[in-house]
Write an enzyme that holds these catalytic residues in place. Sequence first.
Site, PDB file in Angstrom:
ATOM      1  N   CYS A 190     -40.281  56.862  21.563  1.00  0.00           N
ATOM      2  CA  CYS A 190     -41.938  56.442  21.257  1.00  0.00           C
ATOM      3  C   CYS A 190     -42.793  57.635  20.758  1.00  0.00           C
ATOM      4  O   CYS A 190     -43.494  57.285  19.760  1.00  0.00           O
ATOM      5  CB  CYS A 190     -42.530  55.902  22.669  1.00  0.00           C
ATOM      6  SG  CYS A 190     -41.736  54.911  23.423  1.00  0.00           S
ATOM      7  N   ASP A 211     -32.541  40.092  14.315  1.00  0.00           N
ATOM      8  CA  ASP A 211     -31.323  40.578  15.033  1.00  0.00           C
ATOM      9  C   ASP A 211     -31.821  41.202  16.213  1.00  0.00           C
ATOM     10  O   ASP A 211     -32.795  41.008  16.754  1.00  0.00           O
ATOM     11  CB  ASP A 211     -30.385  41.523  14.127  1.00  0.00           C
ATOM     12  CG  ASP A 211     -31.062  42.828  13.795  1.00  0.00           C
ATOM     13  OD1 ASP A 211     -31.979  43.041  14.136  1.00  0.00           O
ATOM     14  OD2 ASP A 211     -30.355  43.940  13.500  1.00  0.00           O
ATOM     15  N   TYR A 235     -29.861  35.155  10.482  1.00  0.00           N
ATOM     16  CA  TYR A 235     -30.013  36.796  10.269  1.00  0.00           C
ATOM     17  C   TYR A 235     -29.652  37.055   8.971  1.00  0.00           C
ATOM     18  O   TYR A 235     -30.149  37.567   8.221  1.00  0.00           O
ATOM     19  CB  TYR A 235     -29.319  37.306  11.339  1.00  0.00           C
ATOM     20  CG  TYR A 235     -29.325  38.982  11.020  1.00  0.00           C
ATOM     21  CD1 TYR A 235     -30.451  39.584  11.066  1.00  0.00           C
ATOM     22  CD2 TYR A 235     -28.332  39.350  10.567  1.00  0.00           C
ATOM     23  CE1 TYR A 235     -30.682  40.815  10.650  1.00  0.00           C
ATOM     24  CE2 TYR A 235     -28.437  40.931  10.011  1.00  0.00           C
ATOM     25  CZ  TYR A 235     -29.475  41.532  10.050  1.00  0.00           C
ATOM     26  OH  TYR A 235     -29.532  42.823   9.615  1.00  0.00           O
ATOM     27  N   GLU A 276     -24.330  43.719   5.236  1.00  0.00           N
ATOM     28  CA  GLU A 276     -24.721  42.962   6.549  1.00  0.00           C
ATOM     29  C   GLU A 276     -23.939  42.474   7.404  1.00  0.00           C
ATOM     30  O   GLU A 276     -23.728  42.422   8.459  1.00  0.00           O
ATOM     31  CB  GLU A 276     -25.784  41.730   6.134  1.00  0.00           C
ATOM     32  CG  GLU A 276     -27.021  42.361   5.676  1.00  0.00           C
ATOM     33  CD  GLU A 276     -27.833  43.119   6.369  1.00  0.00           C
ATOM     34  OE1 GLU A 276     -27.542  43.163   7.864  1.00  0.00           O
ATOM     35  OE2 GLU A 276     -28.748  43.986   6.104  1.00  0.00           O
ATOM     36  N   CYS A 322     -48.442  49.270  20.682  1.00  0.00           N
ATOM     37  CA  CYS A 322     -47.390  48.938  21.398  1.00  0.00           C
ATOM     38  C   CYS A 322     -47.771  48.483  22.883  1.00  0.00           C
ATOM     39  O   CYS A 322     -47.893  49.524  23.593  1.00  0.00           O
ATOM     40  CB  CYS A 322     -46.022  49.653  21.364  1.00  0.00           C
ATOM     41  SG  CYS A 322     -44.519  49.423  22.324  1.00  0.00           S
TER      42      CYS A 322
HETATM   43 FE1  SF4 Z   1     -41.733  52.963  21.922  1.00  0.00          FE
HETATM   44 FE2  SF4 Z   1     -42.939  50.575  21.569  1.00  0.00          FE
HETATM   45 FE3  SF4 Z   1     -42.539  52.207  19.437  1.00  0.00          FE
HETATM   46 FE4  SF4 Z   1     -40.481  50.954  20.577  1.00  0.00          FE
HETATM   47  S1  SF4 Z   1     -42.059  50.019  19.720  1.00  0.00           S
HETATM   48  S2  SF4 Z   1     -40.384  53.064  20.276  1.00  0.00           S
HETATM   49  S3  SF4 Z   1     -41.249  50.983  23.066  1.00  0.00           S
HETATM   50  S4  SF4 Z   1     -43.942  52.641  21.052  1.00  0.00           S
END
Ligand code: SF4
Length: 352
Positions: free
Chosen positions: A201, A139, A121, A38, A210
């Site tokens: 994504c 982090d 962290y 770490e 998300c």
């Molecule tokens: Fe995409 Fe959201 Fe997943 Fe990040 S958390 S990769 S922005 S879908």
Amino acid sequence: MTYDYQEIIPYLLHWFDHNARILPWRENPKPYYVWISEIMLQQTRVEAVKGYFDRFITALPDIESLAKADEEKLLKLWEGLGYYNRVRNLQKAAQLVMKDYNGKLPADYEPLLKLPGIGAYTAGAIASIAFGIPVPAVDGNVLRVCKRISASFDDITKETVKRELWLDLKDIMPKDRPGDFNQALMELGAIVCLPNGKPLCENCPVMHLCKSFHEELISQIPVKPVKNKRRLEDKTVLLIEYQNSYVIHKRSSQGLLAGLWELPLMEASLSQEQVEEKLKEWQLDIQSVAAMGEAKHIFSHIEWHMLGYHIKLSGISEQFLEEHAYLLATEEEIRYKYALPNAFSAYSGQWK
Ligand code: SF4
């Protein structure tokens, strides 16, 4: 709670079970290994850390050997990782652990936090991964992932924002797998939810949850203020060679690259004529002077713009070495004994 992260847990853990990278400190999450990895990972990418980690653990396999290591050896083992105060703090902490905890890292968040070089962290990472304690480890990766999932425009450089997220995550940490949960968030940030508006994504296990994805806010989140510009410094680096040995100098014990070795360094960019004049002033027996070109090295707040010269000498005096506190070292000694920071790699490259 500003956003309930509870829902992401099963998807994230399932993804982690099938996608986590195999890493030496994950294969064997001994507290000492987690701690060293770490600290190394704080400023360096995982792929680069692997080699440094193996070298370090082979040379200093436990807390006792770290506590007792000679400083020169320690700095040499850290060579290439930069931010040398981190390894000095590692040793201070190891010495405290030997004295106060019988050579074993304390298995609790608060006492870990009191050790030199261990912040919130790192204490969270060690406590959760090595000891199974349900505390978050927040982090930059975790901040980015969470702020994107929750579509939050909070400034992630603010301590209050980090603290709020820590508290939110603390409430929902899965008690049976806290280390995996923290690592899964970090891993998602490292390999899927990438910075600079380029997350993958389509590979994300929590895409359906998300908010940034659904509201098309990814390019705007996370929010960070523009950094102050670094201070630029011009330097001239001398690679002074005499009979297959090179002149090096130990830097001051305070400030940038404290206590490490360097090639002779002069302020400002000097032309070849100015360098030759300086060498004459020093009354050196010059065989040749050749320009080695420009190089740049970036520290956190400073940028060195360097010009290098390779100087071959046909003689060198003890007086010259003493006057400048210089040392003549062979290529082998520089490779194995004296820690020469990466800042000089453009010029020391020929023997590395
Ligand atoms: Fe995409 Fe959201 Fe997943 Fe990040 S958390 S990769 S922005 S879908």
